[in-house]
Enzyme design. Structure first.
Site, PDB file in Angstrom:
ATOM      1  N   LYS A  66       0.853  -1.195   0.000  1.00 33.07           N
ATOM      2  CA  LYS A  66       0.000   0.000   0.000  1.00 33.07           C
ATOM      3  C   LYS A  66       0.886   1.242   0.000  1.00 33.07           C
ATOM      4  O   LYS A  66       1.727   1.411   0.876  1.00 33.07           O
ATOM      5  CB  LYS A  66      -0.928   0.027   1.211  1.00 33.07           C
ATOM      6  N   ASP A  68       1.548   5.393   0.135  1.00 33.30           N
ATOM      7  CA  ASP A  68       1.002   6.535   0.866  1.00 33.30           C
ATOM      8  C   ASP A  68       1.294   7.805   0.077  1.00 33.30           C
ATOM      9  O   ASP A  68       2.363   8.395   0.197  1.00 33.30           O
ATOM     10  CB  ASP A  68       1.639   6.615   2.257  1.00 33.30           C
ATOM     11  N   GLU A 208       2.957   1.263   5.311  1.00 37.33           N
ATOM     12  CA  GLU A 208       1.608   1.600   5.766  1.00 37.33           C
ATOM     13  C   GLU A 208       0.704   0.378   5.824  1.00 37.33           C
ATOM     14  O   GLU A 208      -0.197   0.305   6.645  1.00 37.33           O
ATOM     15  CB  GLU A 208       0.989   2.658   4.848  1.00 37.33           C
TER      16      GLU A 208
END
Length: 378
Positions: A66, A68, A208
């Site tokens: 993921k 950010d 994250e």
């Protein structure tokens, strides 16, 4: 006796010196089938990941890191490249390195789906560094250091791929943006691993979280559950509805008062007093003072004093560990203000009740900058 060949009624080419003319153009019959090409859409609303507490199981799920940053769609056409934010704003001029790399990709027309990020010294995407590279919230600076991590292909050379399964879209994308690149456009690689193990490794490395995607799914705008996000530390957008004034804190901000949405209404979900330094606090205070109101936008029953209420038009990105039993954010930390072009959506409580955990209410505990003026900025 053979007959002589018949003399053509008209010379094949007519007079050598005469100009050649084709048949008169006739109007197209409206009932005639169209060419099998799909018009390139001006914009496609992005597919959004649904927050889940644990990774899904099964071979149908593909996993990625993921990122950010800011969600972007890169539109490549013969006439040029356009970069659109999640909210549909044209930020082409803000990412010149990404634009230059898009022009070098081996396609005539395409729409790439990805995330603009800036990496820290350990190779992790850092939302704060991305905002700084763009000149802060509302800034107009161009970001040469931004990289777009692309993870989907929605349109390619005259074909709309949104109704094509994810596995086929990824296969085509990998032919355009190969793995392991160091350019301004890079492939967000699929990681062959068990979801639970990958999440643990991601958290150990300070990332994250991870994204899970249904291999058999088509591309559907909104949060339909085809994509899932599992975070190491929760991070979402919350409306700032006010702040607690403090003479001893940066920018005189003792804590920000936050709200989420539930069934169209704003609901108070706690406060945050950590995560901003002196300069960030001064900028934030200036933005909030432009929006002062006499009455709060939420029902507030807390015990804080010296409260200043504002219009809930600023959306703060907040990190937090979990939810308390009475619906407040646990261990929140301020990360920055979300930009309007990034579709600064306020968190919807209906999507996350499964993330609640039991624990004491940390909202009225001593987590403000007033009590912890030396807490490090994240």
């Amino acid at each position: 006796m053979k007959k002589p060949p018949r003399k053509p009624s008209k010379p094949l080419l007519g007079d050598v010196g005469a100009s050649l003319r084709g048949q008169p153009r006739r109007r197209r019959d409206p009932a005639q089938p169209q060419l099998l090409l799909d018009p390139m859409p001006a914009r496609i609303d992005p597919c959004l990941a649904l927050l889940k507490p644990r990774p899904p199981k099964g071979r149908q799920w593909a996993f990625e890191v993921k990122w950010d940053g800011y969600r972007l769609a890169i539109h490549i056409e013969p006439k040029g490249v356009r970069i659109l934010t999640r909210g549909g704003h044209d930020w082409t001029d803000r990412f010149p390195a990404i634009v230059a790399q898009a022009k070098r990709l081996p396609v005539s027309t395409a729409i790439l789906d990805g995330e603009a990020v800036v990496f820290d010294e350990l190779g992790r995407s850092d939302f704060g560094k991305l905002q700084q590279s763009l000149g802060g919230r509302g800034g107009k600076r161009t970001s040469w250091e931004s990289v777009c991590m692309v993870f989907d292909l929605l349109y390619l050379d005259g074909r709309d791929l949104t109704e094509t399964e994810f596995t086929a879209r990824r296969h085509l994308l990998e032919g355009i943006v190969p793995a392991g690149g160091e350019e301004a456009i890079r492939l967000s690689e699929e990681i062959e691993a068990d979801g639970e193990k990958l999440l643990r490794i991601a958290c150990e490395h300070g990332l994250e979280g991870i994204i899970a995607k249904d291999r058999n799914s088509t591309y559907r705008s909104g949060r339909g559950g085809e994509w899932l996000k599992i975070k190491c530390i929760q991070s979402d957008g919350f409306a700032i509805v006010g702040y607690q004034r403090s003479s001893s804190a940066f920018g005189n901000i003792g804590a920000l008062l936050l709200a989420a949405r539930k069934e169209g209404q704003l609901i108070y979900v706690g406060s945050v007093g950590t995560g901003f330094n002196a300069s960030e606090a001064m900028k934030l205070r200036a933005e909030m003072d432009k929006r002062k109101v006499t009455a709060p936008a939420v029902r507030y029953t807390g015990r804080r004093k010296n409260l200043i209420w504002i219009k809930p038009t600023l959306v703060a990105e907040i990190e937090y560990r979990a939810w308390t039993h009475d619906g407040k954010l646990r261990h929140p930390s301020y990360k920055g203000l979300r930009e309007e072009p990034d579709d600064a959506a306020v968190y919807e409580l209906e999507q996350s009740r499964e993330n609640s955990d039991k624990g004491q209410d940390y909202d009225e505990q001593h987590y403000s900058r007033e009590q912890h003026p030396n807490r490090p900025v994240k």
